[in-house]
Design a protein around this motif. Sequence first.
Motif, PDB file in Angstrom:
ATOM      1  N   GLU A  34      51.242  54.830  54.498  1.00  0.00           N
ATOM      2  CA  GLU A  34      50.395  54.917  55.688  1.00  0.00           C
ATOM      3  C   GLU A  34      50.852  56.060  56.600  1.00  0.00           C
ATOM      4  O   GLU A  34      50.026  56.783  57.166  1.00  0.00           O
ATOM      5  CB  GLU A  34      50.432  53.600  56.454  1.00  0.00           C
ATOM      6  CG  GLU A  34      49.683  52.474  55.775  1.00  0.00           C
ATOM      7  CD  GLU A  34      49.864  51.143  56.480  1.00  0.00           C
ATOM      8  OE1 GLU A  34      50.502  51.104  57.555  1.00  0.00           O
ATOM      9  OE2 GLU A  34      49.374  50.138  55.949  1.00  0.00           O
ATOM     10  N   ALA A  35      52.167  56.227  56.731  1.00  0.00           N
ATOM     11  CA  ALA A  35      52.690  57.316  57.562  1.00  0.00           C
ATOM     12  C   ALA A  35      52.323  58.672  56.965  1.00  0.00           C
ATOM     13  O   ALA A  35      51.963  59.605  57.695  1.00  0.00           O
ATOM     14  CB  ALA A  35      54.195  57.191  57.700  1.00  0.00           C
ATOM     15  N   SER A  39      49.959  61.499  58.705  1.00  0.00           N
ATOM     16  CA  SER A  39      50.431  62.860  58.977  1.00  0.00           C
ATOM     17  C   SER A  39      49.571  63.905  58.279  1.00  0.00           C
ATOM     18  O   SER A  39      49.501  65.043  58.731  1.00  0.00           O
ATOM     19  CB  SER A  39      51.886  63.008  58.550  1.00  0.00           C
ATOM     20  OG  SER A  39      52.002  62.944  57.142  1.00  0.00           O
ATOM     21  N   LEU A  40      48.913  63.550  57.203  1.00  0.00           N
ATOM     22  CA  LEU A  40      48.048  64.492  56.499  1.00  0.00           C
ATOM     23  C   LEU A  40      46.622  64.490  57.017  1.00  0.00           C
ATOM     24  O   LEU A  40      45.824  65.344  56.633  1.00  0.00           O
ATOM     25  CB  LEU A  40      48.049  64.193  55.001  1.00  0.00           C
ATOM     26  CG  LEU A  40      49.385  64.399  54.289  1.00  0.00           C
ATOM     27  CD1 LEU A  40      49.273  63.985  52.829  1.00  0.00           C
ATOM     28  CD2 LEU A  40      49.840  65.836  54.391  1.00  0.00           C
ATOM     29  N   ASN A  41      46.290  63.543  57.901  1.00  0.00           N
ATOM     30  CA  ASN A  41      44.947  63.437  58.446  1.00  0.00           C
ATOM     31  C   ASN A  41      44.795  64.421  59.608  1.00  0.00           C
ATOM     32  O   ASN A  41      45.473  64.288  60.629  1.00  0.00           O
ATOM     33  CB  ASN A  41      44.692  62.008  58.929  1.00  0.00           C
ATOM     34  CG  ASN A  41      43.287  61.809  59.436  1.00  0.00           C
ATOM     35  OD1 ASN A  41      42.474  62.719  59.407  1.00  0.00           O
ATOM     36  ND2 ASN A  41      43.011  60.603  59.913  1.00  0.00           N
ATOM     37  N   PRO A  46      48.493  61.358  67.643  1.00  0.00           N
ATOM     38  CA  PRO A  46      49.486  60.340  67.980  1.00  0.00           C
ATOM     39  C   PRO A  46      49.342  59.813  69.399  1.00  0.00           C
ATOM     40  O   PRO A  46      49.779  58.713  69.687  1.00  0.00           O
ATOM     41  CB  PRO A  46      50.832  61.045  67.820  1.00  0.00           C
ATOM     42  CG  PRO A  46      50.566  62.370  67.255  1.00  0.00           C
ATOM     43  CD  PRO A  46      49.095  62.607  67.265  1.00  0.00           C
ATOM     44  N   ASP A  47      48.716  60.569  70.278  1.00  0.00           N
ATOM     45  CA  ASP A  47      48.533  60.105  71.649  1.00  0.00           C
ATOM     46  C   ASP A  47      47.509  58.986  71.749  1.00  0.00           C
ATOM     47  O   ASP A  47      47.466  58.282  72.760  1.00  0.00           O
ATOM     48  CB  ASP A  47      48.098  61.257  72.551  1.00  0.00           C
ATOM     49  CG  ASP A  47      49.180  62.312  72.674  1.00  0.00           C
ATOM     50  OD1 ASP A  47      50.367  61.939  72.534  1.00  0.00           O
ATOM     51  OD2 ASP A  47      48.842  63.484  72.897  1.00  0.00           O
TER      52      ASP A  47
END
Length: 81
Positions: A34-35, A39-41, A46-47
């Motif tokens: 999932e991480a 990160s690839l999306n 993240p905010d």
Amino acid sequence: MAAITSAVIAIAGVVLGWIAIEIACKPCLEKGREAIDRSLNPDYDPDDDNDNNVRAPLNPYPDLESKADNDTSPSTSIKAV
């Protein structure tokens, strides 16, 4: 014929080992995947996360914080004569 049998047994062992690792480490692997997906999306920000407690610093000594506020601890009540 013996070489083919050995190869099939070796491949079956590798596949069964892989399945065993996937089953044993499933929760950890899912979080990691999932991480990686996040990160690839390119649309991930993240905010925008609602779960702010994930990266909050941990207090390994929660009792020290409550003792600092309390003046009745033995170390502060002893007076030098």
